[in-house]
Every structure is written in C-alpha cells, then in structure tokens.
Design a protein around this motif. Sequence first.
Motif, mmCIF file in Angstrom:
data_model
loop_
_atom_site.group_PDB
_atom_site.id
_atom_site.type_symbol
_atom_site.label_atom_id
_atom_site.label_comp_id
_atom_site.label_asym_id
_atom_site.label_seq_id
_atom_site.Cartn_x
_atom_site.Cartn_y
_atom_site.Cartn_z
ATOM 1 N N HIS A 1 0.842 -1.204 0.000
ATOM 2 C CA HIS A 1 0.000 0.000 0.000
ATOM 3 C C HIS A 1 0.875 1.251 0.000
ATOM 4 C CE1 HIS A 1 -3.100 2.847 1.741
ATOM 5 N NE2 HIS A 1 -3.553 2.490 0.568
ATOM 6 N N ALA A 2 1.978 1.184 0.767
ATOM 7 C CA ALA A 2 2.894 2.334 0.816
ATOM 8 C C ALA A 2 3.501 2.595 -0.568
ATOM 9 C CB ALA A 2 3.989 2.077 1.846
ATOM 10 N N ILE A 3 3.740 1.519 -1.328
ATOM 11 C CA ILE A 3 4.282 1.700 -2.693
ATOM 12 C C ILE A 3 3.268 2.461 -3.556
ATOM 13 C CG2 ILE A 3 4.940 0.455 -4.814
ATOM 14 C CD1 ILE A 3 6.141 -1.738 -3.064
ATOM 15 N N ILE A 4 1.993 2.116 -3.390
ATOM 16 C CA ILE A 4 0.947 2.809 -4.175
ATOM 17 C C ILE A 4 0.900 4.283 -3.776
ATOM 18 C CG2 ILE A 4 -1.557 2.916 -4.613
ATOM 19 C CD1 ILE A 4 -0.207 0.460 -5.849
ATOM 20 N N GLN A 5 0.958 4.558 -2.492
ATOM 21 C CA GLN A 5 0.891 5.958 -2.041
ATOM 22 C C GLN A 5 2.080 6.761 -2.575
ATOM 23 O OE1 GLN A 5 0.306 4.856 2.159
ATOM 24 N NE2 GLN A 5 -1.269 6.432 2.165
ATOM 25 N N GLU A 6 3.263 6.128 -2.484
ATOM 26 C CA GLU A 6 4.462 6.832 -2.947
ATOM 27 C C GLU A 6 4.394 7.071 -4.462
ATOM 28 O OE1 GLU A 6 6.485 8.625 -1.710
ATOM 29 O OE2 GLU A 6 8.584 8.315 -2.237
ATOM 30 N N TRP B 1 1.166 17.828 -8.737
ATOM 31 C CA TRP B 1 2.514 17.303 -9.013
ATOM 32 C C TRP B 1 3.549 18.080 -8.183
ATOM 33 C CZ3 TRP B 1 6.878 19.580 -11.206
ATOM 34 C CH2 TRP B 1 7.843 18.722 -11.746
ATOM 35 N N ALA B 2 3.431 19.430 -8.205
ATOM 36 C CA ALA B 2 4.401 20.259 -7.463
ATOM 37 C C ALA B 2 4.216 20.067 -5.957
ATOM 38 C CB ALA B 2 4.209 21.728 -7.835
ATOM 39 N N ILE B 3 2.981 19.922 -5.517
ATOM 40 C CA ILE B 3 2.708 19.769 -4.084
ATOM 41 C C ILE B 3 3.328 18.461 -3.563
ATOM 42 C CG2 ILE B 3 0.838 19.399 -2.408
ATOM 43 C CD1 ILE B 3 -0.831 21.416 -4.033
ATOM 44 N N GLY B 4 3.242 17.409 -4.362
ATOM 45 C CA GLY B 4 3.813 16.115 -3.960
ATOM 46 C C GLY B 4 5.335 16.145 -3.913
ATOM 47 N N ASP C 1 7.076 19.021 -2.905
ATOM 48 C CA ASP C 1 7.452 20.235 -2.165
ATOM 49 C C ASP C 1 8.558 19.902 -1.150
ATOM 50 O OD1 ASP C 1 7.653 22.460 -0.594
ATOM 51 O OD2 ASP C 1 5.489 22.738 -0.333
ATOM 52 N N PRO C 2 9.767 20.466 -1.328
ATOM 53 C CA PRO C 2 10.880 20.099 -0.437
ATOM 54 C C PRO C 2 10.660 20.574 1.003
ATOM 55 C CG PRO C 2 11.523 21.841 -1.970
ATOM 56 C CD PRO C 2 10.153 21.431 -2.362
ATOM 57 N N LYS C 3 9.710 21.523 1.196
ATOM 58 C CA LYS C 3 9.458 21.972 2.576
ATOM 59 C C LYS C 3 8.627 20.929 3.336
ATOM 60 C CE LYS C 3 9.698 26.905 1.787
ATOM 61 N NZ LYS C 3 8.979 27.628 0.745
ATOM 62 N N VAL C 4 8.002 20.029 2.598
ATOM 63 C CA VAL C 4 7.116 19.044 3.233
ATOM 64 C C VAL C 4 7.713 17.639 3.174
ATOM 65 C CG1 VAL C 4 4.840 17.946 3.067
ATOM 66 C CG2 VAL C 4 5.074 20.406 2.633
ATOM 67 N N TRP C 5 8.271 17.301 2.028
ATOM 68 C CA TRP C 5 8.743 15.934 1.808
ATOM 69 C C TRP C 5 10.269 15.876 1.850
ATOM 70 C CZ3 TRP C 5 4.685 12.800 2.011
ATOM 71 C CH2 TRP C 5 3.443 13.273 1.608
ATOM 72 N N ASN C 6 10.783 14.986 2.684
ATOM 73 C CA ASN C 6 12.219 14.765 2.754
ATOM 74 C C ASN C 6 12.663 14.044 1.473
ATOM 75 O OD1 ASN C 6 14.766 14.512 3.846
ATOM 76 N ND2 ASN C 6 14.279 12.566 4.868
ATOM 77 N N LYS C 7 13.766 14.450 0.873
ATOM 78 C CA LYS C 7 14.248 13.881 -0.396
ATOM 79 C C LYS C 7 13.074 13.678 -1.362
ATOM 80 C CE LYS C 7 18.015 11.367 1.796
ATOM 81 N NZ LYS C 7 18.461 10.078 2.254
ATOM 82 N N PRO C 8 12.431 14.759 -1.760
ATOM 83 C CA PRO C 8 11.154 14.640 -2.483
ATOM 84 C C PRO C 8 11.229 13.934 -3.825
ATOM 85 C CG PRO C 8 11.927 16.912 -2.505
ATOM 86 C CD PRO C 8 12.836 16.159 -1.578
ATOM 87 N N LEU C 9 12.425 13.928 -4.462
ATOM 88 C CA LEU C 9 12.480 13.315 -5.792
ATOM 89 C C LEU C 9 12.811 11.825 -5.728
ATOM 90 C CD1 LEU C 9 14.158 16.161 -7.856
ATOM 91 C CD2 LEU C 9 11.753 15.763 -7.330
ATOM 92 N N GLU C 10 13.047 11.320 -4.511
ATOM 93 C CA GLU C 10 13.374 9.894 -4.392
ATOM 94 C C GLU C 10 12.123 9.075 -4.084
ATOM 95 O OE1 GLU C 10 16.765 9.057 -1.911
ATOM 96 O OE2 GLU C 10 17.804 10.822 -2.704
ATOM 97 N N PHE C 11 12.126 7.843 -4.583
ATOM 98 C CA PHE C 11 10.982 6.945 -4.372
ATOM 99 C C PHE C 11 11.224 6.154 -3.080
ATOM 100 C CE2 PHE C 11 8.444 3.093 -5.142
ATOM 101 C CZ PHE C 11 7.247 3.655 -5.563
ATOM 102 N N ILE C 12 10.536 6.580 -2.002
ATOM 103 C CA ILE C 12 10.788 5.967 -0.686
ATOM 104 C C ILE C 12 9.434 5.576 -0.051
ATOM 105 C CG2 ILE C 12 11.930 6.298 1.566
ATOM 106 C CD1 ILE C 12 13.449 8.653 0.362
ATOM 107 N N PRO C 13 8.928 4.375 -0.357
ATOM 108 C CA PRO C 13 7.625 3.983 0.207
ATOM 109 C C PRO C 13 7.610 4.031 1.732
ATOM 110 C CG PRO C 13 8.359 2.383 -1.424
ATOM 111 C CD PRO C 13 9.487 3.339 -1.239
ATOM 112 N N ASP C 14 8.783 3.864 2.346
ATOM 113 C CA ASP C 14 8.842 3.842 3.813
ATOM 114 C C ASP C 14 8.261 5.105 4.440
ATOM 115 O OD1 ASP C 14 9.748 1.552 5.238
ATOM 116 O OD2 ASP C 14 11.542 1.666 3.983
#
Length: 504
Positions: A352-357, A395-398, A400-413
């Motif tokens: 499920h985390a993979i789908i969310q990511e 797309w930009a919100i997902g 956003d470097p202020k919200v997501w750590n390493k935003p361009l990396e695929f990290i389901p965790d």
Amino acid sequence: MEFQVISFWLLVVGVGSLILYLTWLIPNLKTSRPPGPRNWPIVGALFYLSKSPHVAFANLAKKFGPIMYMRLGSMPHLIISNGEMAMEVLKVHDAEFASRPIVTAGKYLGLNWSTITFSHYGDHWRLLRKIAATQLLSGARINSFEPLRQEDLGCMVESIAKHNEGGKLVNMRQICHELTSNNLCRMLFGTRCETSKEFIGTNFDDFFKSVEKMIQLMSTFNLSDLIPLLRPFDLQGVEKQMKSAFDKMEHHVASILKEYKKGNKMVDNSNVKDFVEILLSLDEKLDDTKIKALIVDMFGGADTIAIGLEWALAEVIHHPEIMKRAQEELDRIVGRNRRVQESDLPNLPYLHAIIQETFRLHPPGPMTLGHVNVKDAQILQYQIPANTTVLVNVWAIGRDPKVWNKPLEFIPDRFFNTNISLTGSNYNLLPFGSGRRRCPGLELGQLMMHYSLTTLLQAFDWSPQVGVKPEDLNMEEFYRGFCEKADPLTVVAKPRLPLQFYKH
Ligand code: HEM
C-alpha cells in the motif's frame, strides 16, 4: 493672523488627502491580486508555459510563490502550488470554487456540459454525483465486482506468462491499458471489451480509443479557449479532433443503450448487475442524456489507473530492493500456494505504501481539473475576480521540499505504517483532488492499483530488458494531458509461482 489661517487650511487639506490616500491604499493593498508573471497584451502569460505546464508553473512558483495569478490568453487563472494554499481553495473556499470553466471539451467530451466532470456546480451535478456515489461506486457495489477483477487479473497473468514462454518482452503499457479497459467495460456493460463485438456490433477498441483521445484533448491547453477571438479558426485543430472523437463515442454509446432497451444485455457468465442495467432500473427515471453522461464519466477513470499502475511497476523494477521487500511481505502473508485476494490487501501495508508513494511522485493528472468561481471571491488578502480558473498543481505539491524529505526519491517507507491517506484530507498529497469536486472513483482507483500491482508482484519477478540495469531504466515523464512514463515499460517477467497459477 492671515498666515495662521492659511497654514490651518493647508494642514486640513494635507491631513484630509493623506486620510483619503490611506483609505484608498489600504483596502487596495489588502485586496490586490496574488503575485504572478507579467501579463502581455492578448497572450497574457502564455509565453511562460512549456510542453509540460505543471513543470512551468512549478518553476514560476519558485519566483512568485504558492498562489499565483496570471492571465492565460485573456482568461484569468489562479495557480496553487503548495498544500496550505490548496487547503484555502479546496476546503475553506470549496463551495465558491466548485464550478468548471466553459471550455470546448465540455461541449464534446462533456456531452454539452452534462457529465459530472464538466457540469456546473448545481442540481444536475448534484444528482449525477449522488447516483455515482450511491449506485455505481459505493463500497458494496465495488465489492460486488470482485470476482470480475479476479478473473481479469487471471487473464492478464496468463497472457504475461505466454509472452515469457515465447521469450518475448512484455509491453506493460499495453497490458495495463487492456486490463483497466476490460475491467471498466465489464462493470459498465457486463462484458470484456474484446468479447463484446458480436453482441452489439460495437467495436469497443474503437470506443476506448475515442474516449482516450477525448481525454487527451481535454487536457490540452486549447488556444481557442484561452483567446476566444481565435475560436472560429481552431488553430490547433483541437475542436475538429474533439468533434470526430465525440461522433464515434456518441455512436457507440447510443447503440449500446438501444440494445439494452431492447432487452439485449450483453451476456456474461456472471450474474452481477452492470452499470447500464442499474442506471436503467433506477426508480428515479434518468433520460438518455444523463445515462450517457454517467457512462462517459465512468470510462474516464480507466486511463488514469493504467498510467498509475505502469508507474508503480516501473518504480519497483527501478528499485529491486523495494521489489524484494514487497515480495517478502507477500510470501509471508499470502504464501505461494494460492493467489492473492482482495481480502489480503489490508494485511499488505508495504504494498500500500508503494501505491501511495507512486501517487505522490507520479500523480496521473499533474493538476486538478479547472475549478471556477462564479462570483468575486477573496482568498486571504487577495481579491479573485469571478470566472477565474483555479488549477491546483498536485505534481508540485507532492514534490514540495518543505514538506517531503528527499522529495524526488521513491521511498515507500515514508508512508509505511502511517495514517496519511489519499482521500484528500492531507493537502500535501492530492492525486484525487479534495472537496466537492474530489474524484468519485477514488476507492475504485486505489483498489484496482493495489490489487493489480500485488498480483503482478506475486506472480512474477520483474527486470528490465537484457542489457539495461534497473538503475538505468528511463523514468522520464511525458505530458500529454496526463503525466505518463515517457516510453512504454517494456520488461522481462519470470514466473515465481507453481505452474497451475498461470492457466486461467
Ligand atoms: C488512479 C485513478 C484516478 C485518479 C488519479 C483520478 C484523479 C482525479 C482527479 C485529480 C480529478 C479532478 C479533481 C478536481 O477537479 O478537483 C478527478 C475527477 C473525476 N474522476 Fe477521477 N481519478 C481516478 C480514477 C477514477 C475512476 C476509476 C473514475 C470512475 C469510475 C473516476 C471518475 C472521475 C469523475 C467523474 C471526476 C469528476 C468529478 C467532478 O467533477 O465532480 N476517476 N479524478
């Protein structure tokens, strides 16, 4: 004495002017437009757009901020680029911005603005949304189609295994599209696309292609919509193409309805009621326009699910360690002696985390559809004139470097064992939108993605074609209304279950 009188009156005029100036200035400061790029005569800010408008908007937002105002052609637009501002529009001012812009696509794909997607916020939209939510896409209804999903996934697994026997690469773009089209076709008409021809003489392949074409055209920035003066010339040929796709689609839908009304349901082995049967049997009698509109609305989701599924599988192949962990979860919870079922899904949180990511990094629709305010509105200190089209850059919100750590990396965790959901309650993750116009196919879309990816990973080990390392898989995106993987995912699939699971 005379000097004192003159000074007194000069003072009065001076103070009076200052007060007048301030009373004019302060409200104007308070109610000014949001910042944005320069608007040129006639074209407005169109120059700043590129082939990928969501990327161009994200770049502009770095300069002008998360709420930008600009004219595209002569049409005022508000571009939203962070979660906080998305909440302002989709929650605080949801009702004010719940209408849709009047665009050419509404006439054709929207069947004269009668589909849920294109209709204005009002009684007609409310009625169709209610029918979609309670009759077509409710939890109970979605569950009633589970055996069909299982069967369709069985067919898909068998077809992939056959490719492997023949030593062929598998074109997963094609397979994902066939899967979702067949599945939605069965829900709507009780039959898979490819088997339906003989029943009603309609070619579903052709039907799907026309719907797909319409959806693609719908997301094109159509100059005629932005600069109405150009409308008679249809410079990009968008209207001409829409009309041709519409004629085909309308022909198919009309012939399907005619057959149903004659009692010629498209026979299927299952005894599950399909959408058209349900719509024709409602107490609240619907005219043909409403039924056709709902059919078109329901078909629209097939493409988005297929695009999301292709991205999810591509990311998993791109990261073999993620594939391994997902398959370990599957082996532990389901094992290899039976096929995964929908009832297993809640016990597969990593999948499920993979789908969310996937939805965070690759929302199939990079921006929400346009929302419009019919009256002047005020968002924070900004005055927004009536008929402004709001686009939320999901797309930009997902990213956003202020919200997501390493935003361009695929990290389901980042989602593993959290309660962040895709339902639109978290404004930093909005692949399905939020508020009144939120996608009504959210549950079905998520379920189909989760179940399909799980089945694919249980049944096969995946790798890129020989000579390509997983880390070198091309993960570039291409915008054609939706954000697709730039080239189709063409890969190797090796069976990992006992042989009997590949015969359907
Ligand atoms: C992965 C799957 C899907 C994604 C990512 C997705 C995404 C979206 C988004 C972003 C919107 C626009 C929301 C807005 O304007 O604020 C939308 C609207 C809509 N979607 Fe979906 N969707 C998916 C699947 C489906 C499915 C399966 C159906 C139907 C069976 C569906 C039917 C609709 C309809 C009818 C609307 C228009 C809602 C309205 O205007 O009130 N979608 N979807």
